[in-house]
Design a protein around this motif. Structure first.
Motif, PDB file in Angstrom:
ATOM      1  N   GLN A 189       0.826  -1.208   0.000  1.00 40.11           N
ATOM      2  CA  GLN A 189       0.000   0.000   0.000  1.00 40.11           C
ATOM      3  C   GLN A 189       0.856   1.252   0.000  1.00 40.11           C
ATOM      4  N   ALA A 190       1.944   1.180   0.798  1.00 41.51           N
ATOM      5  CA  ALA A 190       2.793   2.365   0.925  1.00 41.51           C
ATOM      6  C   ALA A 190       3.444   2.710  -0.408  1.00 41.51           C
ATOM      7  N   ILE A 191       3.873   1.678  -1.146  1.00 43.24           N
ATOM      8  CA  ILE A 191       4.566   1.891  -2.424  1.00 43.24           C
ATOM      9  C   ILE A 191       3.777   2.831  -3.325  1.00 43.24           C
ATOM     10  N   ARG A 192       2.482   2.599  -3.348  1.00 45.08           N
ATOM     11  CA  ARG A 192       1.599   3.397  -4.177  1.00 45.08           C
ATOM     12  C   ARG A 192       1.749   4.893  -3.867  1.00 45.08           C
ATOM     13  N   ARG A 193       1.867   5.217  -2.578  1.00 48.33           N
ATOM     14  CA  ARG A 193       1.987   6.633  -2.201  1.00 48.33           C
ATOM     15  C   ARG A 193       3.417   7.124  -2.311  1.00 48.33           C
ATOM     16  N   ILE A 194       4.343   6.168  -2.252  1.00 44.07           N
ATOM     17  CA  ILE A 194       5.749   6.547  -2.216  1.00 44.07           C
ATOM     18  C   ILE A 194       6.295   6.812  -3.617  1.00 44.07           C
ATOM     19  N   LEU A 195       5.771   6.092  -4.594  1.00 44.99           N
ATOM     20  CA  LEU A 195       6.375   6.111  -5.919  1.00 44.99           C
ATOM     21  C   LEU A 195       6.505   7.514  -6.527  1.00 44.99           C
ATOM     22  N   PRO A 196       5.433   8.323  -6.549  1.00 49.22           N
ATOM     23  CA  PRO A 196       5.603   9.644  -7.162  1.00 49.22           C
ATOM     24  C   PRO A 196       6.691  10.501  -6.489  1.00 49.22           C
ATOM     25  N   PRO A 197       6.673  10.685  -5.147  1.00 54.56           N
ATOM     26  CA  PRO A 197       7.753  11.516  -4.578  1.00 54.56           C
ATOM     27  C   PRO A 197       9.129  10.896  -4.789  1.00 54.56           C
ATOM     28  N   LEU A 198       9.183   9.581  -4.860  1.00 52.32           N
ATOM     29  CA  LEU A 198      10.458   8.916  -5.066  1.00 52.32           C
ATOM     30  C   LEU A 198      11.015   9.235  -6.453  1.00 52.32           C
ATOM     31  N   THR A 199      10.113   9.326  -7.412  1.00 50.23           N
ATOM     32  CA  THR A 199      10.577   9.655  -8.760  1.00 50.23           C
ATOM     33  C   THR A 199      11.109  11.080  -8.797  1.00 50.23           C
ATOM     34  N   SER A 200      10.477  12.004  -8.052  1.00 54.38           N
ATOM     35  CA  SER A 200      11.049  13.354  -8.074  1.00 54.38           C
ATOM     36  C   SER A 200      12.386  13.377  -7.346  1.00 54.38           C
ATOM     37  N   GLN A 201      12.542  12.448  -6.396  1.00 52.21           N
ATOM     38  CA  GLN A 201      13.849  12.330  -5.758  1.00 52.21           C
ATOM     39  C   GLN A 201      14.890  11.884  -6.792  1.00 52.21           C
ATOM     40  N   ALA A 202      14.444  11.054  -7.741  1.00 50.81           N
ATOM     41  CA  ALA A 202      15.351  10.623  -8.803  1.00 50.81           C
ATOM     42  C   ALA A 202      15.788  11.805  -9.658  1.00 50.81           C
ATOM     43  N   VAL A 203      14.872  12.758  -9.878  1.00 53.56           N
ATOM     44  CA  VAL A 203      15.243  13.967 -10.616  1.00 53.56           C
ATOM     45  C   VAL A 203      16.346  14.704  -9.862  1.00 53.56           C
ATOM     46  N   SER A 204      16.167  14.816  -8.536  1.00 56.35           N
ATOM     47  CA  SER A 204      17.205  15.465  -7.728  1.00 56.35           C
ATOM     48  C   SER A 204      18.522  14.723  -7.860  1.00 56.35           C
ATOM     49  N   LEU A 205      18.424  13.412  -7.896  1.00 56.19           N
ATOM     50  CA  LEU A 205      19.627  12.595  -7.980  1.00 56.19           C
ATOM     51  C   LEU A 205      20.388  12.908  -9.263  1.00 56.19           C
ATOM     52  N   VAL A 206      19.677  13.015 -10.369  1.00 51.69           N
ATOM     53  CA  VAL A 206      20.333  13.346 -11.641  1.00 51.69           C
ATOM     54  C   VAL A 206      21.040  14.688 -11.511  1.00 51.69           C
ATOM     55  N   LYS A 207      20.325  15.653 -10.926  1.00 49.01           N
ATOM     56  CA  LYS A 207      20.917  16.990 -10.803  1.00 49.01           C
ATOM     57  C   LYS A 207      22.118  16.977  -9.871  1.00 49.01           C
ATOM     58  N   ASP A 208      21.958  16.337  -8.720  1.00 46.11           N
ATOM     59  CA  ASP A 208      23.037  16.351  -7.733  1.00 46.11           C
ATOM     60  C   ASP A 208      24.251  15.577  -8.214  1.00 46.11           C
ATOM     61  N   SER A 209      24.024  14.626  -9.135  1.00 50.19           N
ATOM     62  CA  SER A 209      25.165  13.838  -9.606  1.00 50.19           C
ATOM     63  C   SER A 209      26.184  14.728 -10.307  1.00 50.19           C
ATOM     64  N   ALA A 210      25.768  15.927 -10.732  1.00 48.40           N
ATOM     65  CA  ALA A 210      26.720  16.840 -11.366  1.00 48.40           C
ATOM     66  C   ALA A 210      27.868  17.172 -10.428  1.00 48.40           C
ATOM     67  N   LEU A 211      27.609  17.116  -9.129  1.00 48.19           N
ATOM     68  CA  LEU A 211      28.634  17.512  -8.168  1.00 48.19           C
ATOM     69  C   LEU A 211      29.799  16.531  -8.101  1.00 48.19           C
ATOM     70  N   VAL A 212      29.583  15.273  -8.537  1.00 48.15           N
ATOM     71  CA  VAL A 212      30.701  14.333  -8.476  1.00 48.15           C
ATOM     72  C   VAL A 212      31.791  14.717  -9.475  1.00 48.15           C
TER      73      VAL A 212
END
Lengths: 296, 275, 279
Positions: B194-217
Motif C-alpha cells: 500500500q505504501a509503495i503506491r503513495r511513495i512512488l511519485p515523490p520517489l521519482t522526483s527524488q530521482a530527478v534530484s539525484l540526476v541533478k546532484d550527480s553533477a557535483l561528483v
C-alpha cells in the motif's frame, strides 16, 4: 520516533545489542585502518590557527582563515536569502496569477531552474547573466566612487568592498537559484488556503489584490514560515557550490588552506563540523519555530 | 506543479483570443530577454562558435556513428544515477524501518545519520568521503562518489518511505496483528504494497534530484556530463556554448523524468479513487 | 496545460539557442572597433586600479597565515601596478575558468604563471614571456616503484593526475597519451590523490614536484632528473588592444634587464625564506 516517544526506558533488546555491536565493530575497523593502513601523519595542531589567530602586526586576536570563510558564508546566505524571498514571492504570486502571461513567465523560470543542476546554473549565471546585470547597474564605478569610510562601513555587511562585484554576482546567482524553490513554497502556501476565504472576500467587495494582501497572504505566511526557514538552511548548504566561482567562503578558504598546507584530512573534517554546527543550529531554530506556530 | 491560477476561476475555459494575446506577450518578453543577453555578449566581444559543438555530441564517418564526449559523459551520469538510485532505495528503506522500530539504538543511529546528512552541504560530504574516508577504507574513486551521493539522497528517501508507511491507516496494522502476522509478513504483505503506491511519485522526483546532484561528483574527477563539459571548456574556451549545451541535455533528461512523475501521479490518484 | 508548460519551455530554449547562434555577424565589427578606440590601459588609469586574475599555485601565488596573498606572481603584479601608478586588486579565480573570466571582463590581466599555448592564444593575447617554467613528474613510491623514464608511465595501467585547465593537462596528453588521466580543479586535490596512493604520478610545473618530493621523501620521488618541457610564461590580456600589450612587453624587457624579475624568481623558487610566512 513515532512509536512511544514518552516511554524512555533503557532496555537493551537483542536488536539494540546487535546494532551497537555492528557500530562498534565498524568504528573499530575504521580506527584500525586509519591507524595502520593509512600512511598519514595526523597533525591536528595546525587547525586552531585557522579558527582563531593572534595577529603579530596588530597585536590582537582575530578570526583565522576558516572562520573568515564561515563569516562570508553567513553574510552571503543572509543577503541571498533576503533577495530570494523577495523574488520568490513575486514569482510565487505570478504562478497563481489569473494572467496567463504572468503564469507562463513564472513557470518557465521555475521549470528551467529546478530542472538544471545548480553547478551548471552557477557557471551560466556567473559568466553569462551576472555580467549583464553588473554592467547594467554600473557596480564597478559605484564601488570606486565610494569614500574609504563608506567602504569600511559597508564592508561590515558585504565583506571587503574591493571584492564587492564578485560577492554581488555570487549573491545574485544564489538568489536567482533559490528563488525558484521559494516560489513553489509561496504557491503551495497560497493554494493551501481554502477557496471559501476567497469567496467570502469577494462577497465583502474586495478585489484580488486586496484579498491577497489582507486575507490570504497573512494566513499563508504562517503556513509557509517553516518551509521558508528550511529553504534558508538549503541556501547555507548550496552556498558551498559558489566556491567554484571563487567567492572566499568557507569551502573556498578550505581549499586555499589545503593548497598551502596539504592537510586535507584535518581541514575537510573541520569544515564539515563547521557547516554542521551552523546548519544544525538553524535546524533547531526552525523546529522550535514550527512548534511555536503549531501551538498558536 | 500546476499551471492554473488559484483560486480556480469558475469559467470552464479561457477565451482563446486572450490566451493568444498572453502567449504572444510571453514570447515577446522572452525574445526580448534573449536579445538583451545576446547584445550584452556582443558587447563583450564574445565570438560564438556553435558549429564546433556537434562534434562533442556525436561523430560520424561514412559508415560509423559514435558518441561524442558529452554523450559519453551523459552515459556515466546515467550509470552513477542508476547505481546510486538502487543504493538510495536500500539505505532509505533501511533507515525508515530503523526509525520505526522499538529499539532506541536503531532510532538513534537513524537519527544521527539523518541529522549529519541533512545539515551539511553535499559538496563537502563528497570531498570528505572522497579525500578522507575513501583512502582510509581503500575505496575506489568512483565508488566513493557513488556512496557519497547515495548516502545523501538516502536520507531524503527515508523521509519519503517513512511518510508513506505512517500514512497507512492504523486499522491495517491492527487487522494484520489480530490475524497473528509476524512483523516481516505484515510489512511484506500488508503495509509495503500500500505504501509503495503513495511513495512512488515523490520517489521519482527524488530521482530527478539525484540526476541533478550527480553533477557535483565532477568535482572529484568522475567523467560525468559536467566534468566532460568542464574539460572541453578548459581546452577550447567555448564557455557559453558548452554550458548551454550541457544545461540543455540535463533539462531534457530531468523534464522527461518529471513527465514520468506526472503520469505516475495521475495513474495512482486515478486508481485510488476507484477503490 | 501541462503540454503548454513544456512547449513554452522548449520554445524558450530553442529561441535562446537560435538567437545566440544567428545574431553574431553584423554587430561584431562594431563592438571590435569600439574596443580599440579606448585602450584598456586608459580604462585602468582612469579607474586608478588594476584588477589581476590569478589562482593559487605554490609558490606563484598562495595565502599566508594572515590571509594575504604572497608569491612570485603577487610580487610581479604589485611591481607592475606600482610602475603603472595605480592601486591593485586581486581577483582569485578557478584556473579552469580563468580565460572565460578574462574574456568576460572580470579583470584586466592574468598574472598567474600562464604558459603560452596556441589554443589559448586563439582567445587571448600574450605579452613577451617574463619567465620560463618546466613540467616535471612526481610519482608515488608505492605504485610506481622504480620507473625512471617517461615511457614507463605511458601505458593504460597508469593513472596520472593533473590540474584541470593547466598546460600540464596538455603536456600529459602529448607525452603520455596512453595513460589514464584524472582532472581536478585544485592543486591541493591533485597532491592529495598522489599522497593517498590512488594515482601513479602527478604532472605539474616545477618547483611543485621538487618541493613535494623533498617534503614527502618516504612516499614520493622524482622519476626524471630534468624537466621535460620548458614553457614561456607571460601576461594574458583581451584581444585587440595594442597599446596595452606594448606597455606590458616593454615592462617585461625593462624588468628583465634590471635583474628584478630574476632576483624575485630566485627568492620564491629556490629559497626557503618564505616558508615561515605560510605555516
Amino acid at each position: 520516533m513515532k512509536t512511544q516517544p514518552h516511554k524512555r526506558n533503557l532496555r537493551i533488546s537483542p536488536l539494540d545489542a546487535s546494532i551497537i555491536l555492528v557500530l562498534a565493530g565498524m568504528l573499530g575497523y575504521v580506527i584500525f585502518k586509519a591507524a595502520t593502513g593509512l600512511n598519514y601523519h595526523w597533525k591536528w595542531e595546525v587547525i586552531p590557527q585557522y579558527l582563531l589567530r593572534f595577529n603579530t602586526n596588530t597585536q590582537t586576536w582575530g578570526p583565522g582563515l576558516l572562520t573568515q570563510g564561515l563569516i562570508t558564508t553567513i553574510k552571503l546566505s543572509l543577503w541571498s536569502g533576503i533577495l530570494a524571498t523577495i523574488l520568490g514571492t513575486v514569482m510565487g504570486l505570478f504562478r497563481v496569477s489569473p494572467s496567463l502571461f504572468k503564469r507562463q513567465i513564472a513557470t518557465t523560470y521555475v521549470g528551467l531552474i529546478r530542472n538544471t543542476p545548480p553547478l551548471v546554473l552557477i557557471f551560466i549565471f556567473y559568466f553569462f547573466i551576472g555580467d549583464q546585470i553588473m554592467a547594467l547597474l554600473h557596480i564597478d564605478d559605484f564601488v570606486y566612487s565610494l569614500s574609504n569610510e563608506t567602504k569600511e562601513f559597508m564592508s561590515i555587511f558585504f565583506g571587503p568592498m574591493n571584492r564587492f562585484p564578485q560577492f554581488l554576482s555570487a549573491l545574485i546567482t544564489l538568489a536567482l537559484f533559490e528563488a525558484a524553490y521559494i516560489a513553489e513554497i509561496v504557491r503551495a502556501g497560497i493554494e493551501s488556503i481554502e477557496t471559501g476565504q476567497w469567496e467570502a472576500s469577494t462577497a465583502l467587495g474586495m478585489n484580488r489584490t486586496q484579498t491577497m494582501l489582507h486575507v490570504i497572504l497573512p494566513q499563508a505566511m504562517q503556513r509557509m514560515l517553516p518551509a521558508l526557514a528550511g529553504q534558508f538552511i538549503s541556501i547555507i548548504k548550496d552556498s558551498a557550490i559558489v566556491s567554484v566561482i571563487s567567492i572566499e567562503e568557507l569551502t573556498f578558504q578550505a581549499q586555499q588552506v589545503i593548497t598551502t598546507t596539504y592537510r586535507s584530512f584535518e581541514i575537510w573534517t573541520t569544515v564539515l563540523v563547521m557547516y554542521f554546527i551552523l546548519t544544525f543550529m538553524c535546524s533547531l531554530a526552525v523546529r522550535k519555530l514550527e512548534l511555536t506556530l503549531r501551538r498558536n | 506543479m500546476s499551471i492554473n491560477s488559484y483560486p480556480p476561476s469558475g469559467k470552464p475555459a479561457r477565451f482563446p483570443v486572450a490566451t493568444l494575446v498572453d502567449t504572444t506577450k510571453y514570447l515577446l518578453v522572452m525574445t526580448g530577454l534573449v536579445w538583451f543577453l545576446a547584445v550584452g555578449t556582443e558587447r563583450l566581444g564574445y565570438n560564438w562558435q556553435w558549429y564546433r559543438i556537434p562534434q562533442y555530441l556525436w561523430q560520424h564517418t561514412e559508415h560509423d556513428f559514435s558518441c561524442g564526449l558529452l554523450m559519453q559523459g551523459l552515459g556515466v551520469t546515467f550509470q552513477i544515477t542508476c547505481i546510486s538510485m538502487v543504493l538510495m532505495l536500500f539505505i532509505g528503506l533501511t533507515t525508515a524501518l530503523l526509525r520505526m522500530t522499538d529499539s532506541w539504538a536503531a532510532r538513534g543511529v537513524a537519527r544521527v545519520y539523518m541529522e549529519l546528512i541533512r545539515n551539511s552541504p553535499l559538496l563537502i560530504q563528497i570531498f570528505f568521503i572522497y579525500f578522507v574516508v575513501a583512502p582510509i577504507l581503500d575505496m575506489s574513486g568512483f565508488w566513493a562518489a557513488v556512496i557519497a551521493l547515495s548516502l545523501f539522497e538516502g536520507a531524503y528517501a527515508s523521509e519519503i518511505f517513512r511518510a508513506g508507511i505512517v500514512s497507512i491507516d492504523k486499522g491495517q496494522w491492527e487487522a494484520a496483528k489480530s490475524l497473528g502476522m509476524a512483523p516481516y509478513a505484515m510489512y511484506r504483505h500488508i503495509i509495503l504494497p500500500q505504501a509503495i503506491r503513495r511513495i512512488l511519485p515523490p520517489l521519482t522526483s527524488q530521482a530527478v534530484s539525484l540526476v541533478k546532484d550527480s553533477a557535483l561528483v565532477s568535482t572529484v574527477a568522475i567523467m560525468d556530463l559536467t566534468q566532460q563539459g568542464r574539460m572541453i571548456d578548459a581546452e577550447t574556451f567555448l564557455t557559453f556554448e558548452i554550458w548551454f549545451t550541457v544545461a540543455a541535455i540535463y533539462l531534457v533528461v530531468t523534464l522527461t523524468l518529471s513527465g514520468v512523475v506526472r503520469i505516475l501521479e495521475r495513474r495512482f490518484n486515478g486508481s485510488q479513487q476507484s477503490f | 496545460m501541462k503540454f503548454l508548460r513544456i512547449t513554452a519551455l522548449l520554445t524558450f530554449l530553442s529561441l535562446l539557442i537560435f538567437t545566440l547562434g544567428c545574431n553574431q555577424a553584423p554587430t561584431r565589427a562594431d563592438s571590435k572597433s569600439s574596443a580599440i578606440q579606448v585602450s584598456q590601459l586608459e580604462t585602468i588609469l582612469q579607474r586608478g586600479t588594476i584588477k589581476v586574475g590569478f589562482d593559487t599555485f605554490k609558490p606563484w601565488a598562495m595565502k599566508d597565515k594572515d590571509g594575504n596573498y604572497i608569491g612570485f606572481e603577487i610580487d610581479v603584479a604589485n611591481k607592475l601596478a606600482k610602475d603603472m601608478g595605480v592601486q591593485i586588486e586581486f581577483v582569485p579565480t578557478k584556473w579552469s575558468g580563468i580565460i572565460p573570466a578574462l574574456l568576460t571582463g572580470k579583470f584586466d590581466i592574468i598574472i598567474g604563471g600562464m604558459g603560452i599555448t596556441p589554443q589559448r592564444n586563439l582567445k587571448v593575447n600574450f605579452s613577451v614571456p617574463y619567465e620560463f617554467s618546466g613540467m616535471s613528474i612526481v610519482a608515488s613510491r608505492e605504485l610506481a616503484g622504480n620507473r625512471t623514464t617517461l615511457a614507463d608511465f605511458n601505458n593504460p595501467e597508469t593513472t596520472i593526475v593533473v590540474r584541470l585547465g593547466t598546460t600540464a593537462a596538455e603536456v600529459t596528453k602529448n607525452f603520455l597519451p596512453k595513460a589514464k588521466t584524472l582532472f581536478f580543479d585544485e592543486e591541493s586535490q591533485t597532491i592529495q590523490e598522489l599522497l593517498n596512493g590512488r594515482t601513479h604520478a602527478l604532472v605539474a610545473s616545477n618547483p611543485l614536484p621538487l618541493t613535494l618530493a623533498k617534503e614527502y621523501q618516504d612516499k614520493i620521488y622524482l622519476p626524471l632528473k630534468e624537466d621535460f618541457t620548458k614553457e614561456p610564461i607571460s601576461f594574458a590580456v583581451r584581444k585587440g588592444d595594442l597599446d596595452y600589450l606594448n606597455w606590458l612587453n616593454n615592462w617585461v624587457l625593462v624588468n628583465m634587464s634590471s635583474g628584478w624579475l630574476q632576483n624575485h624568481y630566485q627568492y620564491w623558487f629556490f629559497s626557503n625564506e618564505w616558508k615561515s610566512m605560510i605555516q
